[in-house]
Design an enzyme around this catalytic site. Structure first.
Site, PDB file in Angstrom:
ATOM      1  N   TYR A 138      63.260 -13.582  67.394  1.00  0.00           N
ATOM      2  CA  TYR A 138      61.830 -13.326  67.238  1.00  0.00           C
ATOM      3  C   TYR A 138      61.255 -13.155  68.641  1.00  0.00           C
ATOM      4  O   TYR A 138      61.649 -13.861  69.567  1.00  0.00           O
ATOM      5  CB  TYR A 138      61.130 -14.495  66.532  1.00  0.00           C
ATOM      6  CG  TYR A 138      61.275 -14.505  65.028  1.00  0.00           C
ATOM      7  CD1 TYR A 138      60.843 -13.433  64.257  1.00  0.00           C
ATOM      8  CD2 TYR A 138      61.823 -15.608  64.379  1.00  0.00           C
ATOM      9  CE1 TYR A 138      60.960 -13.451  62.868  1.00  0.00           C
ATOM     10  CE2 TYR A 138      61.944 -15.635  62.992  1.00  0.00           C
ATOM     11  CZ  TYR A 138      61.514 -14.550  62.262  1.00  0.00           C
ATOM     12  OH  TYR A 138      61.637 -14.570  60.893  1.00  0.00           O
ATOM     13  N   ASP A 166      59.826  -6.717  61.704  1.00  0.00           N
ATOM     14  CA  ASP A 166      58.815  -6.565  60.652  1.00  0.00           C
ATOM     15  C   ASP A 166      57.898  -7.777  60.534  1.00  0.00           C
ATOM     16  O   ASP A 166      57.303  -8.011  59.483  1.00  0.00           O
ATOM     17  CB  ASP A 166      59.487  -6.269  59.301  1.00  0.00           C
ATOM     18  CG  ASP A 166      60.447  -7.368  58.844  1.00  0.00           C
ATOM     19  OD1 ASP A 166      60.691  -8.311  59.628  1.00  0.00           O
ATOM     20  OD2 ASP A 166      60.950  -7.274  57.712  1.00  0.00           O
ATOM     21  N   HIS A 265      62.321  -7.995  54.254  1.00  0.00           N
ATOM     22  CA  HIS A 265      62.257  -9.431  54.543  1.00  0.00           C
ATOM     23  C   HIS A 265      62.302 -10.243  53.255  1.00  0.00           C
ATOM     24  O   HIS A 265      61.666 -11.300  53.143  1.00  0.00           O
ATOM     25  CB  HIS A 265      60.981  -9.758  55.327  1.00  0.00           C
ATOM     26  CG  HIS A 265      61.146 -10.846  56.349  1.00  0.00           C
ATOM     27  ND1 HIS A 265      61.353 -10.588  57.685  1.00  0.00           N
ATOM     28  CD2 HIS A 265      61.148 -12.202  56.246  1.00  0.00           C
ATOM     29  CE1 HIS A 265      61.441 -11.732  58.351  1.00  0.00           C
ATOM     30  NE2 HIS A 265      61.336 -12.722  57.484  1.00  0.00           N
TER      31      HIS A 265
END
Length: 368
Positions: A138, A166, A265
């Protein structure tokens, strides 16, 4: 599997859905909501399942083989089947051994395990389990912290960087908001050192503490220039996870990505996204062999893996079922769901007349 309990007289789990039921009975309701929930009305989760079920395959006959070879390369390493354990945060919520147990199960199954930035054990401890590990990244607001995580992943022997693209912000996960969900004090983001009481542990009515922490910690303005910088600062293969539009897939290939993961996701981000397998064929066409393509979101069985292969994927990421197994019976439970996936895929290959993965990719797929 001990989760069934021989004293209960129950049949041991024979598919992932059986393990899901065991897991749901073993974890607190709000933790289950955190694992199972999606964003908005959760219709994207339903769309993932419906779209996979619509893919029907034309089996071949008289293949002349009595066994199928499931092994093949994923980013240069040979996996026992075309599956990677997906990155999933805070696995100690499901079992005290968390990521350590899941990584051991993946190593025994001979499939890559993806360590999450938000793992509840340090990435070095997880990588030390052995087997093939990838590291999911991340993008922090602090680029120095990004580089530190990359160097740690390199030093720990991770074989790829999986950049999640995303999550500029966390999707509105209504179950967590209604629950005022926060992590217990015993579960922390271990890759960030000793954590005091932070946003992840602070309950607030009508809000998710995990979403609050994400908003504070991660950069919502991640762009192509950041990925180009990352490409210049590591020799590890880059995998972009969260790609649905073929234009983005083509740009990722031009940037030098080793793979893209077609993913919504698991229905946990944009509440209006297309089902992942619906987007898959156009992404495969757009990259035109310049990088590998994995499918994520909704995979529940070996037949689903075969569907993905027939639609052009090189492999899949396998997510929630591993968490179900972890919750049901730790390492043994996670290992069971991976064993079931392998058994189901082998049967699906044989029943469809495919001696290997190359033949599976040659199957004709139609919408039923």
């Amino acid at each position: 599997m001990s989760a069934a309990g021989p004293e209960s007289g129950a049949c041991p789990p024979v598919c992932a859905a059986d393990v899901e039921r065991l897991a749901a009975a073993r974890v607190p309701a709000e933790v289950w909501d955190f694992v199972a929930g999606g964003s908005g009305d959760e219709s994207v989760q339903a769309a993932n399942r419906a779209a996979l079920d619509r893919v029907r395959l034309l089996p071949r006959i008289l293949s002349g083989t009595g066994e199928a070879d499931l092994s093949g390369p994923l980013l240069g390493s040979t996996a026992a089947m075309p599956a990677v354990v997906a990155p999933m945060a805070y696995q100690r919520l499901l079992h005290p051994d968390g990521e350590l147990a899941a990584a051991r199960a993946a190593a025994k199954a001979q499939v890559p395990y993806t360590i999450c930035t938000l793992s509840s054990f340090p990435l070095e401890d997880i990588a030390a389990i052995g087997g093939t590990t990838w590291f999911q990244l991340y993008w922090s607001r602090d680029r120095g912290q990004v580089l530190d995580l990359v160097r740690r992943a390199e030093g720990a022997g991770c074989e790829a960087l999986v950049v999640t693209v995303d999550v500029p912000v966390m999707g509105r996960r209504l179950r967590d908001m209604r629950n005022g969900f926060a992590l217990p004090r015993s579960v922390t983001a271990a890759n960030f050192g000793a954590e005091p009481l932070t946003a992840t542990h602070t309950r607030q009515a009508g809000a998710s503490a995990v979403a609050t922490h994400t908003g504070l910690a991660f950069d919502p303005a991640l762009g192509w220039g950041d990925l180009a910088w990352l490409r210049e600062n590591t020799t590890l293969p880059l995998v972009l996870k969260g790609v649905l539009d073929p234009r983005d897939a083509a740009r990722a290939a031009e940037l030098g990505a080793a793979a893209v993961v077609v993913s919504n996701h698991g229905g946990r981000q944009f509440a209006g996204a297309v089902a992942s397998i619906t987007a898959l064929p156009s992404v495969v066409d757009a990259v035109a062999g310049r990088c590998e393509v994995l499918l994520d979101s909704g995979i529940r069985s070996g037949t689903d893996v075969l569907r993905a292969l027939a639609c052009g994927a090189d492999g899949v990421m396998y997510g929630r079922p591993v968490l179900w197994g972890l919750a049901a019976d730790g390492e043994a439970g996670a290992g069971l769901v991976l064993d079931l996936l392998r058994t189901e895929l082998q049967e699906a290959l044989l029943l469809s007349g495919c001696p290997d993965l190359a033949a599976a990719r040659g199957l004709a797929a139609v919408l039923g």
